[in-house]
Design a protein around this motif. Structure first.
Motif, PDB file in Angstrom:
ATOM      1  N   TYR A   1       9.811   2.860  -0.296  1.00 30.63           N
ATOM      2  CA  TYR A   1       9.757   1.783  -1.293  1.00 30.63           C
ATOM      3  C   TYR A   1      11.098   1.615  -1.991  1.00 30.63           C
ATOM      4  O   TYR A   1      11.554   0.484  -2.205  1.00 30.63           O
ATOM      5  CB  TYR A   1       8.622   2.007  -2.300  1.00 30.63           C
ATOM      6  CG  TYR A   1       7.358   1.331  -1.862  1.00 30.63           C
ATOM      7  CD1 TYR A   1       7.062   0.034  -2.256  1.00 30.63           C
ATOM      8  CD2 TYR A   1       6.471   1.978  -1.012  1.00 30.63           C
ATOM      9  CE1 TYR A   1       5.902  -0.606  -1.827  1.00 30.63           C
ATOM     10  CE2 TYR A   1       5.310   1.348  -0.572  1.00 30.63           C
ATOM     11  CZ  TYR A   1       5.042   0.055  -0.983  1.00 30.63           C
ATOM     12  OH  TYR A   1       3.904  -0.579  -0.547  1.00 30.63           O
TER      13      TYR A   1
ATOM     14  N   SER B   1       2.628   8.813  -5.208  1.00 33.34           N
ATOM     15  CA  SER B   1       2.570   8.972  -3.759  1.00 33.34           C
ATOM     16  C   SER B   1       3.471  10.102  -3.277  1.00 33.34           C
ATOM     17  O   SER B   1       4.143  10.760  -4.066  1.00 33.34           O
ATOM     18  CB  SER B   1       2.958   7.651  -3.088  1.00 33.34           C
ATOM     19  OG  SER B   1       4.295   7.328  -3.414  1.00 33.34           O
ATOM     20  N   ASP B   2       3.507  10.292  -1.962  1.00 30.64           N
ATOM     21  CA  ASP B   2       4.330  11.368  -1.408  1.00 30.64           C
ATOM     22  C   ASP B   2       5.815  10.983  -1.390  1.00 30.64           C
ATOM     23  O   ASP B   2       6.180   9.841  -1.677  1.00 30.64           O
ATOM     24  CB  ASP B   2       3.816  11.798  -0.034  1.00 30.64           C
ATOM     25  CG  ASP B   2       4.163  10.854   1.109  1.00 30.64           C
ATOM     26  OD1 ASP B   2       4.852   9.852   0.895  1.00 30.64           O
ATOM     27  OD2 ASP B   2       3.742  11.138   2.249  1.00 30.64           O
TER      28      ASP B   2
ATOM     29  N   HIS C   1       2.641  11.412   7.779  1.00 31.66           N
ATOM     30  CA  HIS C   1       4.051  11.144   7.470  1.00 31.66           C
ATOM     31  C   HIS C   1       4.854  12.379   7.863  1.00 31.66           C
ATOM     32  O   HIS C   1       4.814  13.391   7.185  1.00 31.66           O
ATOM     33  CB  HIS C   1       4.249  10.854   5.976  1.00 31.66           C
ATOM     34  CG  HIS C   1       3.549   9.639   5.499  1.00 31.66           C
ATOM     35  ND1 HIS C   1       3.363   9.367   4.172  1.00 31.66           N
ATOM     36  CD2 HIS C   1       2.983   8.611   6.164  1.00 31.66           C
ATOM     37  CE1 HIS C   1       2.719   8.225   4.047  1.00 31.66           C
ATOM     38  NE2 HIS C   1       2.473   7.759   5.236  1.00 31.66           N
TER      39      HIS C   1
ATOM     40  N   VAL D   1       3.451   3.814  -6.786  1.00 34.71           N
ATOM     41  CA  VAL D   1       4.282   4.626  -5.902  1.00 34.71           C
ATOM     42  C   VAL D   1       4.651   5.986  -6.493  1.00 34.71           C
ATOM     43  O   VAL D   1       4.798   6.960  -5.753  1.00 34.71           O
ATOM     44  CB  VAL D   1       5.530   3.836  -5.439  1.00 34.71           C
ATOM     45  CG1 VAL D   1       6.452   4.687  -4.607  1.00 34.71           C
ATOM     46  CG2 VAL D   1       5.081   2.605  -4.644  1.00 34.71           C
TER      47      VAL D   1
ATOM     48  N   VAL E   1       6.886   7.983   0.989  1.00 36.64           N
ATOM     49  CA  VAL E   1       6.518   6.655   0.480  1.00 36.64           C
ATOM     50  C   VAL E   1       7.490   6.238  -0.618  1.00 36.64           C
ATOM     51  O   VAL E   1       7.950   5.089  -0.647  1.00 36.64           O
ATOM     52  CB  VAL E   1       5.056   6.641  -0.027  1.00 36.64           C
ATOM     53  CG1 VAL E   1       4.731   5.334  -0.718  1.00 36.64           C
ATOM     54  CG2 VAL E   1       4.090   6.889   1.119  1.00 36.64           C
ATOM     55  N   LYS E   2       7.817   7.147  -1.517  1.00 35.63           N
ATOM     56  CA  LYS E   2       8.771   6.829  -2.589  1.00 35.63           C
ATOM     57  C   LYS E   2      10.109   6.380  -2.007  1.00 35.63           C
ATOM     58  O   LYS E   2      10.696   5.394  -2.456  1.00 35.63           O
ATOM     59  CB  LYS E   2       8.973   8.038  -3.499  1.00 35.63           C
ATOM     60  CG  LYS E   2       7.785   8.362  -4.357  1.00 35.63           C
ATOM     61  CD  LYS E   2       8.007   9.649  -5.124  1.00 35.63           C
ATOM     62  CE  LYS E   2       6.720  10.097  -5.781  1.00 35.63           C
ATOM     63  NZ  LYS E   2       6.803  11.447  -6.293  1.00 35.63           N
TER      64      LYS E   2
ATOM     65  N   SER F   1       0.835  -1.194   0.000  1.00 36.45           N
ATOM     66  CA  SER F   1       0.000   0.000   0.000  1.00 36.45           C
ATOM     67  C   SER F   1       0.870   1.245   0.000  1.00 36.45           C
ATOM     68  O   SER F   1       1.981   1.229   0.531  1.00 36.45           O
ATOM     69  CB  SER F   1      -0.875  -0.018   1.263  1.00 36.45           C
ATOM     70  OG  SER F   1      -1.468   1.225   1.489  1.00 36.45           O
ATOM     71  N   ILE F   2       0.345   2.341  -0.562  1.00 32.69           N
ATOM     72  CA  ILE F   2       1.087   3.602  -0.509  1.00 32.69           C
ATOM     73  C   ILE F   2       0.799   4.360   0.788  1.00 32.69           C
ATOM     74  O   ILE F   2       1.457   5.348   1.079  1.00 32.69           O
ATOM     75  CB  ILE F   2       0.811   4.510  -1.731  1.00 32.69           C
ATOM     76  CG1 ILE F   2      -0.653   4.899  -1.812  1.00 32.69           C
ATOM     77  CG2 ILE F   2       1.305   3.855  -3.000  1.00 32.69           C
ATOM     78  CD1 ILE F   2      -0.944   5.983  -2.824  1.00 32.69           C
ATOM     79  N   THR F   3      -0.160   3.906   1.562  1.00 33.72           N
ATOM     80  CA  THR F   3      -0.439   4.574   2.836  1.00 33.72           C
ATOM     81  C   THR F   3       0.326   3.935   3.990  1.00 33.72           C
ATOM     82  O   THR F   3       0.372   4.489   5.077  1.00 33.72           O
ATOM     83  CB  THR F   3      -1.954   4.558   3.154  1.00 33.72           C
ATOM     84  OG1 THR F   3      -2.396   3.199   3.217  1.00 33.72           O
ATOM     85  CG2 THR F   3      -2.735   5.326   2.107  1.00 33.72           C
ATOM     86  N   ASP F   4       0.906   2.776   3.731  1.00 34.82           N
ATOM     87  CA  ASP F   4       1.610   2.041   4.772  1.00 34.82           C
ATOM     88  C   ASP F   4       2.605   1.104   4.100  1.00 34.82           C
ATOM     89  O   ASP F   4       2.239   0.384   3.181  1.00 34.82           O
ATOM     90  CB  ASP F   4       0.577   1.248   5.573  1.00 34.82           C
ATOM     91  CG  ASP F   4       1.175   0.464   6.721  1.00 34.82           C
ATOM     92  OD1 ASP F   4       2.402   0.472   6.900  1.00 34.82           O
ATOM     93  OD2 ASP F   4       0.390  -0.171   7.436  1.00 34.82           O
ATOM     94  N   TRP F   5       3.830   1.097   4.527  1.00 32.06           N
ATOM     95  CA  TRP F   5       4.835   0.246   3.890  1.00 32.06           C
ATOM     96  C   TRP F   5       5.296  -0.890   4.801  1.00 32.06           C
ATOM     97  O   TRP F   5       6.355  -1.454   4.632  1.00 32.06           O
ATOM     98  CB  TRP F   5       6.050   1.055   3.404  1.00 32.06           C
ATOM     99  CG  TRP F   5       6.495   2.046   4.399  1.00 32.06           C
ATOM    100  CD1 TRP F   5       7.376   1.871   5.419  1.00 32.06           C
ATOM    101  CD2 TRP F   5       6.041   3.382   4.502  1.00 32.06           C
ATOM    102  NE1 TRP F   5       7.486   3.002   6.144  1.00 32.06           N
ATOM    103  CE2 TRP F   5       6.680   3.962   5.599  1.00 32.06           C
ATOM    104  CE3 TRP F   5       5.146   4.152   3.779  1.00 32.06           C
ATOM    105  CZ2 TRP F   5       6.454   5.278   6.001  1.00 32.06           C
ATOM    106  CZ3 TRP F   5       4.926   5.451   4.165  1.00 32.06           C
ATOM    107  CH2 TRP F   5       5.576   6.002   5.260  1.00 32.06           C
TER     108      TRP F   5
END
Length: 176
Positions: free
Chosen positions: A102, A94-95, A147, A91, A98-99, A57-61
């Protein structure tokens, strides 16, 4: 599934298949007494890989972190394939945090499964990771609610860029 098998699976999955972590937590002897066949452990690894791949998920890694931990104990190319597939589709939108998470996760997975990774797959993974890192550096700092930079030992855009550049240097060093 009987009680002993259930308990063995619980131990195995809670430590991502790591006997070292079981040992450190004082559970290795208990796990060993169940005498789990290697094939069953491989089945459990495959279940965990499938589960955490669905949870990306992009909201949680947390899922990418768990997949990286599993890669240390099960060098399975599918882990990287699943994370790359998700990252390339999701990704980039995403913000910045997050990038970075990942990109760093992908680099960890590559490092852990290098011995089973064909060169073309490794190159593809590095290209995707490099693209994420360049995006971090070239675009303004974007942080979604929840974040905070401090959570990731970052102070500002400059420190984020420095961390991204260090990851890029790892790619260059490995390819060089």
């Amino acid at each position: 599934m009987d009680e002993q098998l259930t308990r063995a699976k619980e131990l195995f999955t809670s430590y991502d298949g790591s006997t070292f972590h079981m040992y450190r937590a004082g559970h290795l002897e208990e796990y060993k007494q169940y005498e789990i066949p290697k094939q069953l452990e491989l089945d459990w690894f495959n279940e965990m890989i499938a589960q955490y791949s669905r949870e990306l998920s992009i909201t949680d890694w947390k899922a990418v972190t768990r997949l990286s931990a599993i890669a240390a104990n099960c060098q399975n190319e599918r882990i990287l394939k699943n994370v790359l597939s998700f990252a390339s589709r999701n990704v980039l939108s995403s913000d910045s945090i997050v990038k970075l998470m990942y990109a760093e996760g992908i680099l960890e997975i590559i490092h852990k499964i290098k011995s089973v990774l064909p060169d073309d797959r490794k190159l593809e993974a590095y290209k995707t990771t490099h693209m994420l890192l360049e995006d971090i550096i070239n675009k303004p700092l974007i942080i979604d609610p929840g974040h905070e930079l401090e959570q990731f030992n970052l102070r500002d855009k400059k420190s984020l860029n420095e961390r991204a550049k260090r990851s890029m240097e790892k790619i260059v060093a490995d390819l060089g």
